[in-house]
Design an enzyme around this catalytic site. Structure first.
Site, PDB file in Angstrom:
ATOM      1  N   HIS A   1       0.908  -1.858   0.141  1.00 21.67           N
ATOM      2  CA  HIS A   1       0.225   0.220   0.153  1.00 21.67           C
ATOM      3  C   HIS A   1       0.643   1.206  -0.258  1.00 21.67           C
ATOM      4  O   HIS A   1       0.952   2.317  -0.301  1.00 21.67           O
ATOM      5  CB  HIS A   1      -1.160  -0.282   1.379  1.00 21.67           C
ATOM      6  CG  HIS A   1      -0.354   0.066   2.493  1.00 21.67           C
ATOM      7  ND1 HIS A   1      -0.262  -1.282   2.965  1.00 21.67           N
ATOM      8  CD2 HIS A   1       0.110   1.447   3.448  1.00 21.67           C
ATOM      9  CE1 HIS A   1       0.669  -0.374   4.371  1.00 21.67           C
ATOM     10  NE2 HIS A   1       0.520   1.141   4.192  1.00 21.67           N
TER      11      HIS A   1
ATOM     12  N   ASP B   1       0.281  -7.169   1.244  1.00 27.11           N
ATOM     13  CA  ASP B   1       0.998  -5.802   1.570  1.00 27.11           C
ATOM     14  C   ASP B   1       2.282  -6.121   1.635  1.00 27.11           C
ATOM     15  O   ASP B   1       2.857  -5.814   2.475  1.00 27.11           O
ATOM     16  CB  ASP B   1       0.002  -6.096   2.942  1.00 27.11           C
ATOM     17  CG  ASP B   1       0.026  -4.250   3.115  1.00 27.11           C
ATOM     18  OD1 ASP B   1       0.421  -3.357   1.965  1.00 27.11           O
ATOM     19  OD2 ASP B   1       0.488  -3.666   3.575  1.00 27.11           O
TER      20      ASP B   1
ATOM     21  N   SER C   1       4.595   2.176   8.407  1.00 28.91           N
ATOM     22  CA  SER C   1       4.175   1.229   6.710  1.00 28.91           C
ATOM     23  C   SER C   1       5.762   0.789   6.029  1.00 28.91           C
ATOM     24  O   SER C   1       6.609   1.536   5.445  1.00 28.91           O
ATOM     25  CB  SER C   1       3.720   1.029   6.019  1.00 28.91           C
ATOM     26  OG  SER C   1       2.363   0.967   6.722  1.00 28.91           O
TER      27      SER C   1
END
Length: 541
Positions: A122, A153, A231
């Site tokens: 993402h 992911d 992230s």
């Protein structure tokens, strides 16, 4: 359900307003999908106003190493952690011939062997340009995206410039940690520009919902702080080995410091899949839905002996390879020789059990597995081929621009989760039409190429007077012939030589157009709305 959300690795351009929370939510409400956020990557918006720093009971400072001392191994591995800068240009699913305004974000990543960088999928979704910067460097290097694993992911990048790889050792992967093992999350989260370190322990290991991929895979829950921009950053053990990738967190008034990490088995699966196929092929899934067999009367009615355990097949996906051998009400006793309990779990490690989907996720697309079932009190053994799961309403478009077709102002397109989010916002699960939601949650494809085709909107013109209010309504048939997907609809319209075109829609609605007039009017409508083509590029091919 509580109104808090799961954040993604990108920091939003402006703080999103939080929804009011339920008073006294249950623990199940707290751990709802709407509460888990993919950690947003930090954007190029002005930095937030910092509040006065607070103290912790142990005397540490805010954002410090509250979980314990940072291991020397993790310190030496920090040089392999990089900051990832991405420019995104998202498709406009509501106006599929356009794209949205581009925006920038930053997140974290880390170097692994063979000149590769790992980050979250993402973090580089809908990327236009990706750059990476090493710790302590003032240079941003252009990166190439090698592979994006939507379900897990994870994304893999590389940098062509040899200078980028000088003086840095790649991260080494460690084994799956145990409960209470110390972990250190390293990255570039919101709150500053330099590298950040937070520490904690592994508090849970189980099958988790991956919000970005809309799937369920093995995951770690940790109590180290994971914030916007973390992230893609690595989680190290006390020996300096990477045991996971930070990717999402739980935001709720009754929960603090609950973050989630993609563990090494999932990471290694992604890497080996890429090395094996030179592309990401995904995580296979069994093509059936199942029911627990915990009720003794149910087990007896299904012909199970007292020493037999398993789960009952509710229904089988007609497009899955399993449909040729498995049937509804079969009892799945084991997968690849591992016995399945009545609650659908299998032994994991000492004192631990885990959902049997974990065994499936260890396989690769195209692999075969042995399944033992009980049918009419008889034990049968089958070998089934495993493939990636396909949905009528896909969770992702995987970087492919949305398809569309326009005739007489009627904009036809296919439904996906990004489309629903574009049309109805983040609360699409409550706002979208019930019949579309039913197909999203429960429908199985009847053929490999089946799509949910809808009239997205009607571009007003004299030829479509009276039809202006038709919005997001499924198209069932054209002149009595079923509409299985958008390509077939476009072909039927283009090749139609009848006087009228009759579209059968959901809710018993019909639309009738004169064929020749409709085709002639389409060009004027396209010009009025500055639409370059009546169909998307993929349909032209």
């Amino acid at each position: 359900m509580g109104g808090t959300k799961r954040k993604r690795g990108r920091k939003p351009k402006s703080p999103a307003p939080s929804n009011p929370l339920q008073s006294s939510p249950s623990s199940d409400d707290a751990f709802s999908l709407t509460n888990i956020e993919i950690i947003p990557s930090t954007s190029s918006a002005p930095p937030p106003i910092l509040s006065p720093s607070r103290c912790f009971p142990n005397g540490g400072e805010f954002g410090g190493n509250e979980g314990g001392e940072l291991g020397g191994g993790a310190l030496s591995a920090m040089d392999a952690v990089v900051k990832v800068f991405c420019v995104h240009t998202e498709p406009n699913f509501s106006l599929p011939w356009q794209r949205k305004r581009q925006y920038s974000s930053s997140s974290s990543g880390f170097l692994i062997g063979e000149r590769r960088v790992l980050t979250n999928a993402h973090s580089v979704e809908h990327y236009t340009q990706v750059k990476v910067k090493k710790r302590g460097s003032d240079t941003k290097y252009l990166a190439t995206v090698l592979s994006i694993g939507t379900e897990c992911d994870i994304a893999m990048l590389t940098v062509d410039d040899d200078e980028f790889w000088e003086g840095v050792s790649p991260v080494e992967f460690g084994e799956l940690p145990a409960l209470q093992d110390a972990v250190t999350v390293v990255g570039y989260p919101i709150g500053g520009d330099t590298i950040s370190v937070t520490s904690g322990v592994v508090s849970r290991i189980e099958i988790l919902s991956y919000v970005h991929g809309s799937t369920e895979l093995l995951g770690l829950q940790i109590d180290a702080a994971i914030n916007s921009g973390n992230s893609g950053g690595p989680a190290f053990n006390d020996k300096g080995s990477c045991v996971g990738i930070a990717f999402q967190s739980l935001k709720h008034e009754d929960a603090e410091n609950i973050g989630y990490v993609i563990p090494t088995p999932v990471i290694q699966h992604f890497i080996q899949d890429y090395e094996k196929n030179e592309a990401y092929t995904g995580f296979p899934m069994l093509g059936f839905e199942w029911q627990k067999m915990e009720n003794p009367d149910l087990r007896k009615a299904m012909g199970m002996k007292p020493d037999q355990k398993g789960v009952r097949i509710r229904r089988v996906d007609p497009t899955a390879p399993e449909s040729g051998v498995l049937k509804s009400s079969d009892i799945v006793l084991s997968f690849d020789g591992v016995d399945i309990a009545n609650d659908g779990t299998v032994p994991f490690r000492h004192g631990e059990r885990i959902g049997f989907s974990y065994l499936v996720s260890q396989k690769y697309t195209g692999d075969s597995s042995a399944i033992q079932v009980l049918r009419n009190s008889e034990i049968l053994n089958f070998n089934v081929k495993l493939i990636a799961h396909r949905r009528v309403v896909p969770a992702h478009n995987k970087g492919i621009p949305p398809s569309y077709y326009i005739i007489a102002g009627f904009v036809f397109t296919t439904v996906s989760v990004p489309y629903l989010r574009s049309e109805y916002g983040k609360d699409y699960e409550y706002e979208a039409p019930v019949k579309i939601l039913d197909k999203l949650l429960h429908s199985m494809p009847q053929s490999p190429d089946e799509q949910l085709v809808v009239v997205s909107q009607v571009l007003v013109s004299d030829i479509n007077i009276g039809y202006e209010d038709i919005v997001n309504t499924q198209v069932l048939a054209l002149n009595g012939k079923p509409v299985k997907n958008l390509r077939i609809l476009a072909e039927m319209v283009e090749n139609c030589d009848e006087e009228f075109m009759k579209f059968d829609l959901e809710y018993e609605q019909i639309v009738v157009l004169r064929t020749k007039i409709a085709k002639a009017a389409t060009l004027d409508i396209l010009a009025t709305h500055c639409i370059p083509s009546a169909m998307s590029v993929d349909l032209k091919a």
